[in-house]
Design a protein around this motif. Structure first.
Motif, short mmCIF file in Angstrom:
data_model
loop_
_atom_site.label_atom_id
_atom_site.label_comp_id
_atom_site.label_asym_id
_atom_site.label_seq_id
_atom_site.Cartn_x
_atom_site.Cartn_y
_atom_site.Cartn_z
N LEU A 99 0.82 -1.21 0.00
CA LEU A 99 0.00 0.00 0.00
C LEU A 99 0.86 1.26 0.00
O LEU A 99 0.70 2.14 -0.86
N VAL A 100 1.79 1.35 0.92
CA VAL A 100 2.60 2.56 1.07
C VAL A 100 3.51 2.79 -0.13
O VAL A 100 3.56 3.89 -0.69
N LEU A 101 4.22 1.76 -0.56
CA LEU A 101 5.18 1.93 -1.65
C LEU A 101 4.50 2.17 -2.99
O LEU A 101 5.00 2.93 -3.82
N CYS A 102 3.34 1.56 -3.20
CA CYS A 102 2.60 1.82 -4.44
C CYS A 102 2.09 3.26 -4.50
O CYS A 102 2.12 3.89 -5.56
N ILE A 103 1.65 3.79 -3.37
CA ILE A 103 1.19 5.18 -3.34
C ILE A 103 2.37 6.13 -3.56
O ILE A 103 2.26 7.11 -4.32
N LEU A 104 3.51 5.87 -2.92
CA LEU A 104 4.70 6.70 -3.14
C LEU A 104 5.13 6.67 -4.61
O LEU A 104 5.46 7.71 -5.20
N ALA A 105 5.14 5.48 -5.19
CA ALA A 105 5.54 5.34 -6.59
C ALA A 105 4.57 6.07 -7.51
O ALA A 105 4.99 6.72 -8.47
N ALA A 106 3.29 5.98 -7.21
CA ALA A 106 2.29 6.66 -8.04
C ALA A 106 2.46 8.18 -7.98
O ALA A 106 2.35 8.87 -9.00
N MET A 107 2.74 8.70 -6.79
CA MET A 107 2.95 10.15 -6.66
C MET A 107 4.18 10.60 -7.45
O MET A 107 4.15 11.63 -8.13
N LYS A 108 5.27 9.82 -7.37
CA LYS A 108 6.48 10.17 -8.11
C LYS A 108 6.23 10.09 -9.62
O LYS A 108 6.65 10.96 -10.37
N ALA A 109 5.55 9.04 -10.05
CA ALA A 109 5.26 8.88 -11.48
C ALA A 109 4.37 10.00 -11.99
O ALA A 109 4.55 10.47 -13.11
N ASN A 110 3.43 10.45 -11.19
CA ASN A 110 2.56 11.55 -11.58
C ASN A 110 3.33 12.86 -11.72
O ASN A 110 2.94 13.74 -12.46
N ASN A 111 4.44 12.96 -10.99
CA ASN A 111 5.30 14.15 -11.12
C ASN A 111 6.30 14.02 -12.26
O ASN A 111 7.11 14.91 -12.48
N GLY A 112 6.30 12.88 -12.94
CA GLY A 112 7.21 12.68 -14.06
C GLY A 112 8.57 12.15 -13.65
O GLY A 112 9.51 12.18 -14.44
N GLU A 113 8.70 11.66 -12.41
CA GLU A 113 9.97 11.13 -11.92
C GLU A 113 9.92 9.60 -11.96
O GLU A 113 8.94 9.00 -11.56
N ALA A 114 11.01 9.00 -12.41
CA ALA A 114 11.10 7.54 -12.42
C ALA A 114 11.30 7.06 -10.99
O ALA A 114 12.14 7.59 -10.27
N TYR A 115 10.52 6.08 -10.56
CA TYR A 115 10.60 5.55 -9.19
C TYR A 115 11.13 4.13 -9.23
O TYR A 115 10.79 3.34 -10.11
N ARG A 116 11.98 3.80 -8.27
CA ARG A 116 12.50 2.44 -8.10
C ARG A 116 12.09 1.93 -6.72
O ARG A 116 12.37 2.58 -5.71
N TYR A 117 11.41 0.79 -6.70
CA TYR A 117 11.02 0.17 -5.44
C TYR A 117 12.28 -0.35 -4.74
O TYR A 117 13.15 -0.93 -5.38
N PRO A 118 12.36 -0.16 -3.42
CA PRO A 118 13.61 -0.53 -2.73
C PRO A 118 13.87 -2.02 -2.63
O PRO A 118 15.02 -2.42 -2.57
N PHE A 119 12.87 -2.87 -2.61
CA PHE A 119 13.09 -4.30 -2.39
C PHE A 119 12.68 -5.17 -3.56
O PHE A 119 12.52 -6.36 -3.42
N ALA A 120 12.51 -4.59 -4.73
CA ALA A 120 12.00 -5.35 -5.88
C ALA A 120 13.10 -6.15 -6.56
O ALA A 120 14.21 -5.66 -6.75
N LEU A 121 12.77 -7.38 -6.90
CA LEU A 121 13.66 -8.18 -7.74
C LEU A 121 13.43 -7.75 -9.18
O LEU A 121 12.29 -7.70 -9.63
N ARG A 122 14.47 -7.44 -9.88
CA ARG A 122 14.35 -7.00 -11.28
C ARG A 122 14.37 -8.23 -12.19
O ARG A 122 15.37 -8.54 -12.81
N LEU A 123 13.25 -8.94 -12.26
CA LEU A 123 13.16 -10.15 -13.05
C LEU A 123 12.88 -9.85 -14.53
O LEU A 123 13.31 -10.57 -15.40
N ILE A 124 12.14 -8.81 -14.78
CA ILE A 124 11.84 -8.39 -16.16
C ILE A 124 12.72 -7.20 -16.49
O ILE A 124 12.64 -6.17 -15.83
N LYS A 125 13.55 -7.38 -17.47
CA LYS A 125 14.52 -6.31 -17.80
C LYS A 125 14.03 -5.46 -18.92
O LYS A 125 13.53 -5.73 -19.88
#
Length: 125
Positions: A99-125
């Protein structure tokens, strides 16, 4: 330099300002993760991945998809650990983090900033 050195560094900023329609689609890719899991971001990524003009949307949908896949893996492990009762706490923490990280990411994306989740496995490159 290995592939793992820059796992959490955001991609270079897009040239100029990101158009509003791309920011809105990136916001949806992140917010839909709360309600649909990986399905919403997967659909957005599949629709936009072949369009080079939608690079911001593709990048953010791929990031949201990787995060949701990471949460599925963590939920599976937590489900197994419910046998030892620690899994219940982990499931609650996973839900709150989603909930928290998705809302933070959505706010950053709405501002035009690329967001990176802190604990995400980058399985899809």
């Amino acid at each position: 330099m290995s592939d793992f050195d820059n796992l959490t560094t955001p991609p270079p900023a897009p040239e100029g300002e990101v158009p509003q329609d791309q920011r809105t689609m990136a916001l949806l890719a992140h917010i839909l993760g709360i309600f649909t899991g990986f399905i919403g971001s997967l659909i957005i990524w599949l629709v936009n991945k072949d369009n080079p003009e939608k690079g911001f949307v593709t990048d953010q949908a791929k990031e949201a998809l990787n995060f949701q896949i990471t949460l599925i893996i963590a939920s599976f492990v937590s489900g197994i650990l419910t046998l030892v009762l620690i899994g219940f706490l982990m499931l609650a923490a996973i839900g709150i983090a989603n909930l928290v990280l998705c809302i933070l990411a959505a706010m950053k994306a709405n501002n035009g900033e690329a967001y990176r989740y802190p604990f995400a496995l980058r399985l899809i490159k």
